[in-house]
Enzyme design. Structure first.
Site, PDB file in Angstrom:
ATOM      1  N   PHE A 276       0.617  50.117  -5.824  1.00  0.00           N
ATOM      2  CA  PHE A 276       1.953  50.540  -6.226  1.00  0.00           C
ATOM      3  C   PHE A 276       2.324  49.831  -7.533  1.00  0.00           C
ATOM      4  CE2 PHE A 276       1.464  50.561  -1.652  1.00  0.00           C
ATOM      5  CZ  PHE A 276       1.883  51.827  -1.293  1.00  0.00           C
TER       6      PHE A 276
ATOM      7  N   SER B  47      -0.057  56.443   2.167  1.00  0.00           N
ATOM      8  CA  SER B  47       0.558  55.118   2.097  1.00  0.00           C
ATOM      9  C   SER B  47       1.892  55.208   1.366  1.00  0.00           C
ATOM     10  CB  SER B  47      -0.360  54.139   1.361  1.00  0.00           C
ATOM     11  OG  SER B  47      -1.552  53.932   2.077  1.00  0.00           O
TER      12      SER B  47
ATOM     13  N   CYS C 267       3.313  48.053   2.595  1.00  0.00           N
ATOM     14  CA  CYS C 267       2.614  49.331   2.540  1.00  0.00           C
ATOM     15  C   CYS C 267       2.390  49.802   3.972  1.00  0.00           C
ATOM     16  CB  CYS C 267       1.276  49.157   1.818  1.00  0.00           C
ATOM     17  SG  CYS C 267       0.186  50.592   1.923  1.00  0.00           S
TER      18      CYS C 267
ATOM     19  N   THR D 197       1.529  53.208   6.731  1.00  0.00           N
ATOM     20  CA  THR D 197       0.775  54.454   6.803  1.00  0.00           C
ATOM     21  C   THR D 197       1.561  55.536   7.529  1.00  0.00           C
ATOM     22  OG1 THR D 197      -1.311  53.240   6.831  1.00  0.00           O
ATOM     23  CG2 THR D 197      -1.368  55.504   7.629  1.00  0.00           C
TER      24      THR D 197
ATOM     25  N   ALA E  93       2.599  47.019  12.861  1.00  0.00           N
ATOM     26  CA  ALA E  93       1.890  46.217  13.853  1.00  0.00           C
ATOM     27  C   ALA E  93       2.407  44.784  13.856  1.00  0.00           C
ATOM     28  CB  ALA E  93       0.396  46.256  13.569  1.00  0.00           C
TER      29      ALA E  93
ATOM     30  N   HIS F 103       1.168  44.266   0.210  1.00  0.00           N
ATOM     31  CA  HIS F 103       0.813  43.247   1.205  1.00  0.00           C
ATOM     32  C   HIS F 103       1.773  42.069   1.033  1.00  0.00           C
ATOM     33  CE1 HIS F 103      -3.517  44.990   0.808  1.00  0.00           C
ATOM     34  NE2 HIS F 103      -2.698  45.795   1.454  1.00  0.00           N
TER      35      HIS F 103
ATOM     36  N   THR G  44      11.135  40.604 -13.027  1.00  0.00           N
ATOM     37  CA  THR G  44      10.700  39.493 -13.864  1.00  0.00           C
ATOM     38  C   THR G  44      11.451  38.228 -13.459  1.00  0.00           C
ATOM     39  OG1 THR G  44      10.248  40.968 -15.715  1.00  0.00           O
ATOM     40  CG2 THR G  44      10.509  38.631 -16.227  1.00  0.00           C
TER      41      THR G  44
END
Length: 212
Positions: free
Chosen positions: A2, A41, A48, A50, A69, A107, A159
């Site tokens: 991404f 995704s 991220c 699914t 999960a 992640h 930033t």
């Protein structure tokens, strides 16, 4: 992959499951359902996730289901989401797309906390208000955050303005306040934090060299 450029604000419609195991969340979005596929995704508030189901909504846009999960529930804010929670959304990067932010994996490394929100311009400014957020990072992640470097917070590429130990600040312009969930953010809110990918690997290489 991404870029941290938010393309829609979704709203959690339902949450099924229990904390600590698996939760299935249904998200309402303005995305065209014809452009979504099973297994796609989508970055939802940073992580991220699914797509495991999707369809059109009568009022327009779509709904899609994602599973979170135990690891995601433990390391992000997803476990606290409920019906009505608004989340920043971004579709996965395609070859040829404009890379407007920075490389983001979806992640999440940890959860940061807003400790101050400072108004930089008034609400009657012709372009709208601008705000500076002061944020506390988990101590273990503070070394990955550098002044003028990039961070991803709740799926938004930003930033870093300043860093002091585990405290850093970011400036949010009027456009970003309007088209993401940042406009409603306040002191005490939790944020999904993903540190810069290059910083993460540079630190790992340095660690490996030291051990060798």
């Amino acid at each position: 992959m991404f870029t941290g450029i938010v393309t829609d604000i979704g709203e959690v419609a339902t949450v099924d499951g229990t904390q600590g195991t698996l939760k299935r969340l249904r998200v309402h979005s303005a995305y065209d359902p014809a452009t979504i596929t099973m297994g796609a995704s989508i970055a939802c508030g940073g992580p991220c996730l699914t797509v495991v189901g999707f369809g059109p909504r009568e009022e327009g846009g779509c709904w899609f289901d994602v599973d979170a999960a135990a690891e995601t529930l433990e390391r992000t804010t997803v476990g606290e989401w409920q019906a009505g929670t608004r989340v920043n959304l971004e579709r996965a990067l395609k070859i040829g797309d404009e890379l407007g932010g920075h490389i983001v994996t979806g992640h999440v490394d940890g959860v940061a906390t807003i400790v101050a929100r400072e108004a930089i311009t008034a609400g009657d400014d012709p372009w709208g208000p601008t705000a500076r957020f002061v944020i506390k990072a988990p101590q273990a992640l503070s070394s990955f955050i550098a002044e003028k470097g990039s961070v991803c917070l709740d799926g938004t590429s930003l930033t870093v303005n300043s860093v002091t130990d585990d405290i850093f600040s970011v400036l949010i312009i009027p456009h970003t306040l309007n088209v993401t969930t940042w406009g409603a953010r306040k002191v005490g809110d939790k944020l999904n934090l993903e540190v810069d990918l290059m910083a993460r690997y540079a630190a790992r290489l340095a660690e490996a060299r030291g051990a060798g």
